[in-house]
Design a protein around this motif. Sequence first.
Motif, PDB file in Angstrom:
ATOM      1  N   LEU A  36       0.855  -1.086   0.111  1.00  0.00           N
ATOM      2  CA  LEU A  36       0.099  -0.064  -0.072  1.00  0.00           C
ATOM      3  C   LEU A  36       0.863   1.188   0.085  1.00  0.00           C
ATOM      4  O   LEU A  36       0.497   2.440  -0.864  1.00  0.00           O
ATOM      5  CB  LEU A  36      -0.948  -0.126   1.192  1.00  0.00           C
ATOM      6  CG  LEU A  36      -1.691   1.167   1.448  1.00  0.00           C
ATOM      7  CD1 LEU A  36      -2.638   1.642   0.317  1.00  0.00           C
ATOM      8  CD2 LEU A  36      -2.587   1.341   2.757  1.00  0.00           C
ATOM      9  N   TYR A  37       2.002   1.348   0.649  1.00  0.00           N
ATOM     10  CA  TYR A  37       2.797   2.372   0.871  1.00  0.00           C
ATOM     11  C   TYR A  37       3.605   2.760  -0.294  1.00  0.00           C
ATOM     12  O   TYR A  37       3.708   3.864  -0.851  1.00  0.00           O
ATOM     13  CB  TYR A  37       3.672   2.362   2.102  1.00  0.00           C
ATOM     14  CG  TYR A  37       3.050   2.372   3.595  1.00  0.00           C
ATOM     15  CD1 TYR A  37       1.587   2.742   3.404  1.00  0.00           C
ATOM     16  CD2 TYR A  37       3.429   1.580   4.456  1.00  0.00           C
ATOM     17  CE1 TYR A  37       1.346   2.535   4.845  1.00  0.00           C
ATOM     18  CE2 TYR A  37       2.942   1.643   5.800  1.00  0.00           C
ATOM     19  CZ  TYR A  37       1.904   1.911   5.937  1.00  0.00           C
ATOM     20  OH  TYR A  37       1.122   1.999   7.093  1.00  0.00           O
ATOM     21  N   ARG A  61       3.595  -1.361  -4.943  1.00  0.00           N
ATOM     22  CA  ARG A  61       4.414  -2.244  -5.470  1.00  0.00           C
ATOM     23  C   ARG A  61       4.257  -3.637  -4.887  1.00  0.00           C
ATOM     24  O   ARG A  61       3.960  -3.670  -3.736  1.00  0.00           O
ATOM     25  CB  ARG A  61       6.044  -2.103  -5.695  1.00  0.00           C
ATOM     26  CG  ARG A  61       6.069  -0.512  -6.075  1.00  0.00           C
ATOM     27  CD  ARG A  61       7.567  -0.033  -6.074  1.00  0.00           C
ATOM     28  NE  ARG A  61       8.373  -0.834  -7.309  1.00  0.00           N
ATOM     29  CZ  ARG A  61       9.563  -0.978  -7.476  1.00  0.00           C
ATOM     30  NH1 ARG A  61      10.199  -1.051  -6.302  1.00  0.00           N
ATOM     31  NH2 ARG A  61      10.111  -1.541  -8.389  1.00  0.00           N
ATOM     32  N   PHE A  62       4.561  -4.730  -5.672  1.00  0.00           N
ATOM     33  CA  PHE A  62       4.516  -6.177  -4.771  1.00  0.00           C
ATOM     34  C   PHE A  62       5.544  -6.210  -3.509  1.00  0.00           C
ATOM     35  O   PHE A  62       6.651  -5.385  -3.450  1.00  0.00           O
ATOM     36  CB  PHE A  62       4.811  -7.028  -5.697  1.00  0.00           C
ATOM     37  CG  PHE A  62       4.084  -7.310  -7.104  1.00  0.00           C
ATOM     38  CD1 PHE A  62       2.559  -7.305  -6.748  1.00  0.00           C
ATOM     39  CD2 PHE A  62       4.639  -7.335  -8.239  1.00  0.00           C
ATOM     40  CE1 PHE A  62       1.859  -7.435  -8.024  1.00  0.00           C
ATOM     41  CE2 PHE A  62       3.831  -7.516  -9.422  1.00  0.00           C
ATOM     42  CZ  PHE A  62       2.346  -7.452  -9.275  1.00  0.00           C
ATOM     43  N   PRO A  63       5.166  -6.735  -2.558  1.00  0.00           N
ATOM     44  CA  PRO A  63       6.276  -6.656  -1.348  1.00  0.00           C
ATOM     45  C   PRO A  63       7.563  -7.183  -1.826  1.00  0.00           C
ATOM     46  O   PRO A  63       8.407  -6.661  -1.002  1.00  0.00           O
ATOM     47  CB  PRO A  63       5.355  -7.753  -0.321  1.00  0.00           C
ATOM     48  CG  PRO A  63       3.954  -7.341  -0.704  1.00  0.00           C
ATOM     49  CD  PRO A  63       3.912  -7.418  -2.296  1.00  0.00           C
ATOM     50  N   LEU A  72       3.524   6.475  -1.140  1.00  0.00           N
ATOM     51  CA  LEU A  72       2.427   7.284  -1.396  1.00  0.00           C
ATOM     52  C   LEU A  72       2.504   8.798  -0.532  1.00  0.00           C
ATOM     53  O   LEU A  72       2.060   9.920  -1.018  1.00  0.00           O
ATOM     54  CB  LEU A  72       1.110   6.507  -0.608  1.00  0.00           C
ATOM     55  CG  LEU A  72      -0.319   7.252  -0.718  1.00  0.00           C
ATOM     56  CD1 LEU A  72      -0.709   7.645  -2.071  1.00  0.00           C
ATOM     57  CD2 LEU A  72      -1.169   6.523   0.057  1.00  0.00           C
ATOM     58  N   ALA A  73       3.074   8.618   0.752  1.00  0.00           N
ATOM     59  CA  ALA A  73       3.027   9.906   1.528  1.00  0.00           C
ATOM     60  C   ALA A  73       4.225  10.800   1.017  1.00  0.00           C
ATOM     61  O   ALA A  73       3.892  12.173   0.824  1.00  0.00           O
ATOM     62  CB  ALA A  73       3.240   9.603   2.863  1.00  0.00           C
ATOM     63  N   SER A  74       5.440  10.331   0.503  1.00  0.00           N
ATOM     64  CA  SER A  74       6.433  11.149  -0.052  1.00  0.00           C
ATOM     65  C   SER A  74       5.992  11.765  -1.351  1.00  0.00           C
ATOM     66  O   SER A  74       6.369  12.926  -1.496  1.00  0.00           O
ATOM     67  CB  SER A  74       7.634  10.270  -0.030  1.00  0.00           C
ATOM     68  OG  SER A  74       7.513   9.477  -1.128  1.00  0.00           O
ATOM     69  N   TRP A 108      -4.924   1.140  -5.005  1.00  0.00           N
ATOM     70  CA  TRP A 108      -5.287   2.380  -4.362  1.00  0.00           C
ATOM     71  C   TRP A 108      -4.061   3.321  -4.300  1.00  0.00           C
ATOM     72  O   TRP A 108      -4.289   4.494  -4.160  1.00  0.00           O
ATOM     73  CB  TRP A 108      -5.795   2.043  -2.830  1.00  0.00           C
ATOM     74  CG  TRP A 108      -6.941   1.108  -3.007  1.00  0.00           C
ATOM     75  CD1 TRP A 108      -7.093  -0.056  -2.296  1.00  0.00           C
ATOM     76  CD2 TRP A 108      -8.327   1.566  -3.390  1.00  0.00           C
ATOM     77  NE1 TRP A 108      -8.543  -0.545  -2.758  1.00  0.00           N
ATOM     78  CE2 TRP A 108      -9.074   0.513  -3.206  1.00  0.00           C
ATOM     79  CE3 TRP A 108      -8.703   2.854  -3.799  1.00  0.00           C
ATOM     80  CZ2 TRP A 108     -10.528   0.779  -3.575  1.00  0.00           C
ATOM     81  CZ3 TRP A 108      -9.959   2.873  -4.266  1.00  0.00           C
ATOM     82  CH2 TRP A 108     -10.815   1.776  -4.038  1.00  0.00           C
ATOM     83  N   THR A 109      -3.038   2.830  -4.193  1.00  0.00           N
ATOM     84  CA  THR A 109      -1.652   3.784  -4.323  1.00  0.00           C
ATOM     85  C   THR A 109      -1.833   4.390  -5.467  1.00  0.00           C
ATOM     86  O   THR A 109      -1.520   5.738  -5.568  1.00  0.00           O
ATOM     87  CB  THR A 109      -0.372   3.052  -4.169  1.00  0.00           C
ATOM     88  OG1 THR A 109      -0.477   2.023  -3.067  1.00  0.00           O
ATOM     89  CG2 THR A 109       0.771   3.867  -3.621  1.00  0.00           C
TER      90      THR A 109
END
Length: 469
Positions: free
Chosen positions: A108-109, A112-114, A139-141, A363-364
């Motif tokens: 989510l962040y 990409r795939f983990p 996503l935040a940065s 969602w990202t």
Amino acid sequence: MPEISRRAFGGLVGGGAVTAVAGTATAAPAAPAATTERPFRARTKGARPARRPNILFILGDDLGWADLSSYGSPHIRTPHLDRLAAQGVRFTDAYAGSATCSPTRFSLYTGRFPGRTRGGLAEPLGNRTQGLDPNHPTLASLLRKAGYATALIGKWHCGWLPDYSPTRSGWEEFFGNFGGALEYFSKLGQLGDYDLYEGDATYKDLRYYTTVLTERAVEYVSRDHDRPWLLNLNYTTPHWPWLTEDDEETGAEIAARIRTGDVLGALLHRDGGSVEKYKEMVENLDAAVGEVLTALRRSGQEENTVVVFASDNGGERFSYQWPLSGGKSELLEGGIRVPTILRWPARIDGRQVSHEPVYSPDWTATLLEVGGARPDPAHPLDGHSLAGYLLRGEDLPERDLFWRVRGNRALRRGDWKYHQDADGADHLYHLATDPREQADLAARHPGLLAELKAAWERTASGLLPYPAS
């Protein structure tokens, strides 16, 4: 194959009315939103461009697919989340990026795939040696670079201090816990130490954790913001240990065991919990979300705030997931399919249901697009933006949903799902007619099985290998 559309299946299962499997029917109370839901359609006529929206992304922890009354739970009542669904879109075929806590959060962040990052290979993270690389775009940065205020309140679980933290990965503000689990009152976490922080400093508050997080979230959304904002609100509810606000004495017993060194044994709480206790936890989570949404409405920001509610993976032993099989840590549907709700009054109509397969990395990509932020070309996204589908009436492109965990693999294409279990056996399921994954069609469709397996292996070949165990 029997003919049943994904839309019909969603009406049967997602609405909680009747589930027909192999000629039998199981009745369940109709969900409040189900009686008036209509298939999703984008609001393309008369839609006016909106300002860049605020983004409130709320994660439950280990919440199962059918643990909300709007998803068919016969005994848990979630009026606030049901109302949120009635005001927006309820997704019946939405998935987590992985089957456990931290890999899903990585997906989510980063979008990409983990398995693109070393920290994402842990399932889940359990020590201080790995985490989300602070140099990796998030996503935040990316939204912060585009002018957003950013905050994360609650469970981070992507690495511990001193090397890893939300404030090192794009979130301007952080209030919450670093680890994957904690005792709800003492805040003793999975490494055995105190785990409630404001920024990078410990913050003392021995009240029930869900209450503490909700107060912080209410304060954040109630501020007089001078720019659009992203708030990741990550509850630990209903993750073990199984405690409500009335269980401070039980919490003290668990904390005492943690202090003796029995950290994981105490937190797993295998000698506690019940269906009724779990119900109380989920209903408490629903009430907490209701408080945050009320504060958002009173702040005057509700109309142009995107709210997404989801879970980080499937449920555990007290969860209700009918008709799905499996649970957390598995790639059967019960381990990765999660309740997911979207509301954006300025752009999306309410009382709608979508049966399109979507998952965490989508969602990202979606939130970056609606927030006017661009992905980093050096770290291409694996998710696909849903903005065209949600806002412009475009069809989602044909694509595969991919999962890899130790001992399990899965790939969904349309209504078909390839799954390899822990014994290395390959299975093929048609989810529209068999959401419980009991009718293995591998022998009847060997060519399709081989095609989906090859597609899985092509994607997996581009990921980092697991370290030797």
